[in-house]
Scaffold this motif. Structure first.
Motif, PDB file in Angstrom:
ATOM      1  N   ASN A 464       0.819  -1.206   0.000  1.00  0.00           N
ATOM      2  CA  ASN A 464       0.000   0.000   0.000  1.00  0.00           C
ATOM      3  C   ASN A 464       0.863   1.270   0.000  1.00  0.00           C
ATOM      4  N   THR A 465       1.964   1.233   0.775  1.00  0.00           N
ATOM      5  CA  THR A 465       2.804   2.415   0.872  1.00  0.00           C
ATOM      6  C   THR A 465       3.554   2.669  -0.416  1.00  0.00           C
ATOM      7  N   MET A 466       4.073   1.638  -1.009  1.00  0.00           N
ATOM      8  CA  MET A 466       4.850   1.839  -2.217  1.00  0.00           C
ATOM      9  C   MET A 466       3.970   2.141  -3.424  1.00  0.00           C
ATOM     10  N   GLY A 467       2.689   1.909  -3.295  1.00  0.00           N
ATOM     11  CA  GLY A 467       1.783   2.327  -4.351  1.00  0.00           C
ATOM     12  C   GLY A 467       1.573   3.822  -4.286  1.00  0.00           C
ATOM     13  N   GLY A 468       1.254   4.471  -5.402  1.00  0.00           N
ATOM     14  CA  GLY A 468       1.072   5.919  -5.422  1.00  0.00           C
ATOM     15  C   GLY A 468      -0.277   6.317  -4.873  1.00  0.00           C
ATOM     16  N   GLY A 469      -0.415   7.614  -4.566  1.00  0.00           N
ATOM     17  CA  GLY A 469      -1.688   8.178  -4.162  1.00  0.00           C
ATOM     18  C   GLY A 469      -2.083   7.928  -2.748  1.00  0.00           C
ATOM     19  N   GLN A 470      -1.224   7.420  -1.886  1.00  0.00           N
ATOM     20  CA  GLN A 470      -1.552   7.137  -0.491  1.00  0.00           C
ATOM     21  C   GLN A 470      -0.856   8.173   0.402  1.00  0.00           C
ATOM     22  N   ARG A 471      -1.334   8.189   1.687  1.00  0.00           N
ATOM     23  CA  ARG A 471      -0.707   9.127   2.629  1.00  0.00           C
ATOM     24  C   ARG A 471       0.692   8.643   2.996  1.00  0.00           C
ATOM     25  N   GLN A 472       1.356   9.441   3.780  1.00  0.00           N
ATOM     26  CA  GLN A 472       2.741   9.172   4.181  1.00  0.00           C
ATOM     27  C   GLN A 472       3.675   9.168   2.970  1.00  0.00           C
ATOM     28  N   SER A 473       3.516  10.186   2.155  1.00  0.00           N
ATOM     29  CA  SER A 473       4.329  10.260   0.946  1.00  0.00           C
ATOM     30  C   SER A 473       5.815  10.352   1.267  1.00  0.00           C
ATOM     31  N   LEU A 474       6.147  11.075   2.323  1.00  0.00           N
ATOM     32  CA  LEU A 474       7.564  11.235   2.639  1.00  0.00           C
ATOM     33  C   LEU A 474       8.178   9.908   3.071  1.00  0.00           C
ATOM     34  N   LEU A 475       7.456   9.147   3.901  1.00  0.00           N
ATOM     35  CA  LEU A 475       7.954   7.836   4.293  1.00  0.00           C
ATOM     36  C   LEU A 475       8.151   6.957   3.073  1.00  0.00           C
ATOM     37  N   ARG A 476       7.178   7.004   2.162  1.00  0.00           N
ATOM     38  CA  ARG A 476       7.266   6.199   0.933  1.00  0.00           C
ATOM     39  C   ARG A 476       8.520   6.580   0.140  1.00  0.00           C
ATOM     40  N   ALA A 477       8.749   7.894   0.009  1.00  0.00           N
ATOM     41  CA  ALA A 477       9.896   8.346  -0.759  1.00  0.00           C
ATOM     42  C   ALA A 477      11.205   7.978  -0.081  1.00  0.00           C
ATOM     43  N   VAL A 478      11.252   8.054   1.264  1.00  0.00           N
ATOM     44  CA  VAL A 478      12.477   7.692   1.981  1.00  0.00           C
ATOM     45  C   VAL A 478      12.801   6.217   1.788  1.00  0.00           C
ATOM     46  N   LEU A 479      11.777   5.359   1.887  1.00  0.00           N
ATOM     47  CA  LEU A 479      12.024   3.927   1.705  1.00  0.00           C
ATOM     48  C   LEU A 479      12.519   3.626   0.302  1.00  0.00           C
ATOM     49  N   VAL A 480      11.914   4.302  -0.691  1.00  0.00           N
ATOM     50  CA  VAL A 480      12.365   4.097  -2.067  1.00  0.00           C
ATOM     51  C   VAL A 480      13.795   4.615  -2.240  1.00  0.00           C
ATOM     52  N   GLY A 481      14.097   5.786  -1.625  1.00  0.00           N
ATOM     53  CA  GLY A 481      15.443   6.331  -1.716  1.00  0.00           C
ATOM     54  C   GLY A 481      16.466   5.412  -1.089  1.00  0.00           C
ATOM     55  N   LEU A 482      16.131   4.803   0.037  1.00  0.00           N
ATOM     56  CA  LEU A 482      17.063   3.877   0.681  1.00  0.00           C
ATOM     57  C   LEU A 482      17.216   2.590  -0.118  1.00  0.00           C
ATOM     58  N   ALA A 483      16.153   2.225  -0.821  1.00  0.00           N
ATOM     59  CA  ALA A 483      16.279   1.063  -1.707  1.00  0.00           C
ATOM     60  C   ALA A 483      17.240   1.364  -2.854  1.00  0.00           C
ATOM     61  N   ARG A 484      17.227   2.612  -3.316  1.00  0.00           N
ATOM     62  CA  ARG A 484      18.143   2.977  -4.394  1.00  0.00           C
ATOM     63  C   ARG A 484      19.578   3.116  -3.882  1.00  0.00           C
ATOM     64  N   PHE A 485      19.724   3.612  -2.646  1.00  0.00           N
ATOM     65  CA  PHE A 485      21.055   3.790  -2.055  1.00  0.00           C
ATOM     66  C   PHE A 485      21.151   2.956  -0.776  1.00  0.00           C
ATOM     67  N   PRO A 486      21.205   1.656  -0.881  1.00  0.00           N
ATOM     68  CA  PRO A 486      21.193   0.797   0.315  1.00  0.00           C
ATOM     69  C   PRO A 486      22.387   1.014   1.235  1.00  0.00           C
ATOM     70  N   GLN A 487      23.478   1.546   0.682  1.00  0.00           N
ATOM     71  CA  GLN A 487      24.627   1.808   1.540  1.00  0.00           C
ATOM     72  C   GLN A 487      24.338   2.896   2.572  1.00  0.00           C
ATOM     73  N   GLN A 488      23.230   3.652   2.404  1.00  0.00           N
ATOM     74  CA  GLN A 488      22.848   4.688   3.349  1.00  0.00           C
ATOM     75  C   GLN A 488      22.010   4.155   4.514  1.00  0.00           C
ATOM     76  N   ILE A 489      21.600   2.899   4.422  1.00  0.00           N
ATOM     77  CA  ILE A 489      20.719   2.355   5.468  1.00  0.00           C
ATOM     78  C   ILE A 489      21.424   2.334   6.822  1.00  0.00           C
ATOM     79  N   ALA A 490      22.684   1.882   6.830  1.00  0.00           N
ATOM     80  CA  ALA A 490      23.421   1.829   8.089  1.00  0.00           C
ATOM     81  C   ALA A 490      23.563   3.226   8.700  1.00  0.00           C
ATOM     82  N   ARG A 491      23.761   4.239   7.853  1.00  0.00           N
ATOM     83  CA  ARG A 491      23.925   5.612   8.329  1.00  0.00           C
ATOM     84  C   ARG A 491      22.699   6.095   9.095  1.00  0.00           C
TER      85      ARG A 491
END
Length: 626
Positions: A464-491
């Motif tokens: 539900n979160t990774m689908g578009g049009g739902q609330r918590q857009s910032l959380l969704r974007a952060v999770l997608v960003g961390l998926a793109r840059f997994p080396q940032q997860i530890a940070r």
């Protein structure tokens, strides 16, 4: 009624004139005085001044002049005795009864001044005579100049039990005893109280001799080093400050008054050119002495020796002062180097050394914190909790509600910083990616499947979160960003872990991200793409750090800003809720804390809005809110 000049002096000393006048006249600070428009004639430019140190008001326009009693008569329209009764009631004094015996006693009290003045002349003559040689040599060794010895009235009491009656034959025995100059033992034998001592006159605010202090030349077993006059009709040690009549004019020039431990310290400072010093007389500072100090300056400087006794003296003064604190009325504290008194410091390092210390005193709250913190080892949680309990017990004695609230807040901040220092980040270790190892891929919109091993609830929320049009857009974007840059997860692991405790909906998603972090494909150009080869993420949830054309370093920094915003808001909301919950038990502290937290929340909202506008030529997020 027998209203003597001495009784009126005492009444004036207990009344703060500016506070009395401000009940009906608006006054503002003007240096060491207060000023306002004169109530006795019409004027637009203030020419009416109130001086608490000199205990009078004066108008330069119409010439009105008087003290607290005349204010009540001339301004409030009271009769003299009615004014006296009202002021006495507010000062906690009893108006003298119409008793002839009381009038006679007041007359005798006035004559006691004659006894003490005559005694001072006798002691001064003895110092200058043949018997005063040893005392003169001692004063010379101390480095006291002849001018200082004359100014402070040094004298010598010979080692003779009957010297005063022979020298002061004009006074009866009861007068000598009433002035504190003579005493009697259990056998009824009368003798001179001061013998074999260097003598110093103790004077009132008008410069009249009211008592004495004596110091022995050589230390003797069982003999007190210093001896002061007992309390008499003239002398109340708790209401008297040594050298007040000299220090008050000097303090008006310097804007400072220095409180030292004893009168020899006062004289040592005066000998070095520091004239604005006073001392208590063998007791800890009393409430009345603090009031006398605050009439001179707003923040007196207490200067104590650097040993354990000096630290105890500082704490006694602080404990006395806390209930009396008021806006622009506090104390500052200087602690001398260990083992040195003012005289030692001046002799070893010069006047500049003590002036430097006096110019940089510690605040009252800083000293309170330091002394209690260093009072005992704090190597257990119980000891640290004891420190907080002691500090808060001190805070609770403060009468002014605003100051109490501010002290509670600052002490709490100091304790939190001390007891809960920041910990180093302990991000979960992530094993390196092994070539050829199968990677589990996060699904994007239109992707065929979710990662294996997720619970049904986490699977549904992630979808539900990774689908578009739902609330918590910032959380969704952060999770997608961390998926793109997994080396940032530890940070960001620690910050995201704190979010799981504050946001139940986010918790399974973040935990799943931590699980998948070990197997994410971090090979360029994008960390993850769906089986069809479409780059992640889809454009409708794109932020700057998700733009494939963006510089990776800048993208990671913007991702860090997004994580910070994501975590800060629920943390602030949780803190605000906790603060509101304790409003009934601590209204002042809770209100101040709520104000601070709401301001921080507004700042976070502004940052969120600004962050949402910074897109890399992407599609807007629509009406979704964080």
């Amino acid at each position: 009624m027998a209203i003597t000049p001495q009784w009126k002096d005492e009444l004036r000393a207990r009344i703060t004139l500016s506070a009395l006048v401000q009940r009906s006249v608006k006054l503002t600070r003007a240096g060491r005085e207060w000023k306002g428009c004169c109530p006795f004639h019409e004027e637009k430019t203030p020419s009416f001044y109130v001086n608490d140190q000199k205990q009078f008001y004066h108008c330069f326009g119409c010439g009105a002049h008087g003290d607290a009693i005349s204010w009540m008569v001339d301004h409030a329209g009271l009769q003299f005795m009615d004014a006296v009764k009202e002021l006495a009631a507010s000062a906690g004094m009893d108006v003298p009864a119409p008793d002839p015996a009381m009038a006679k006693r007041a007359e005798q009290r006035a004559s006691l001044i004659d006894v003490t003045e005559a005694s001072q002349s006798f002691f001064a003559d003895s110092l200058a005579g043949p018997q005063g040689g040893a005392a003169r040599a001692y004063l010379e060794r101390r480095g006291f100049s002849a001018a200082i010895c004359r100014e402070f009235g040094f004298g010598w009491a010979t080692d003779d039990r009957q010297a005063l009656p022979r020298a002061l034959v004009q006074f009866e025995e009861n007068m000598l005893e009433g002035a504190g100059m003579r005493a009697a033992n259990e056998q009824g034998e009368r003798y001179d109280r001061f013998r074999g001592r260097i003598m110093l006159p103790i004077q009132d605010a008008r410069g009249r001799v009211i008592a004495f202090g004596g110091r022995i030349l050589d230390k003797r077993e069982g003999v007190a080093k210093y001896l002061n006059s007992p309390d008499t009709d003239l002398f109340d040690k708790g209401r008297t400050l040594y050298n007040l009549h000299r220090a008050a004019p000097a303090a008006r020039q310097s804007g400072r008054v220095v409180v030292v431990e004893g009168y020899m310290d006062v004289i040592a400072l005066a000998n070095a050119g520091i004239a604005d010093a006073v001392a208590p007389l063998g007791t800890a500072l009393t409430e009345m002495q603090l009031e006398l100090l605050w009439r001179m300056v707003e923040v007196p400087v207490l200067c104590f020796d650097g040993d354990a006794a000096g630290q105890r003296a500082a704490m006694r003064a602080i404990v006395r002062a806390l209930p009396l604190l008021a806006p622009m009325r506090s104390l500052s504290i200087v602690r001398l180097p260990a083992g040195l008194d003012p005289d030692d410091l001046i002799k070893s390092q010069g006047k500049g050394a003590i002036e430097q210390l006096l110019a940089q005193p510690a605040s009252l709250i800083e000293t309170l914190w330091t002394v209690e913190r260093d009072a005992q080892p704090l190597d257990t949680p119980e000891a640290k909790a004891g420190l907080k309990a002691r500090l808060m017990a001190h805070v609770e004695t403060i009468a002014d509600p605003d100051i109490k609230s501010l002290y509670r807040r600052e002490i709490g901040d100091r304790f939190s910083a001390f007891a809960y220092p920041p910990r180093e980040s302990r991000a979960p270790a992530r094993p390196s990616f092994q070539p050829g190892q199968a990677s589990k891929r996060l699904p994007w919109r239109g992707g065929p499947s979710l990662p294996q091993g997720l619970s049904d609830g986490a699977r549904a929320q992630l979808s539900n979160t990774m689908g578009g049009g739902q609330r918590q857009s910032l959380l969704r974007a952060v999770l997608v960003g961390l998926a793109r840059f997994p080396q940032q997860i530890a940070r960001h692991a620690e910050a995201l872990s704190s979010l799981t405790r504050l946001d139940r909906e986010a918790a399974p998603l973040i935990e799943s991200l931590f699980e998948l972090a070990e197997t994410l494909d971090s090979q360029p150009p994008t960390a993850i793409c769906n089986p069809q080869g479409h780059p992640a993420p889809p454009a409708d949830i794109r932020y700057a750090f998700l733009d494939e054309g963006n510089d990776p370093g800048a993208a990671c920094e913007e991702l860090a800003e997004a994580v910070s915003l994501l975590v800060e808001r629920p943390a602030l909301e949780a803190a605000l809720a906790a603060t509101i919950a304790r409003f009934e038990s601590d209204p002042e502290g809770s209100f101040a804390e709520q104000t601070r937290l709401r301001a921080q929340l507004l700042a976070v909202e502004d940052r969120l809005k600004a962050f949402g506008r910074r897109k890399a030529g992407a599609v807007a997020l629509g009406d979704d809110t964080v």
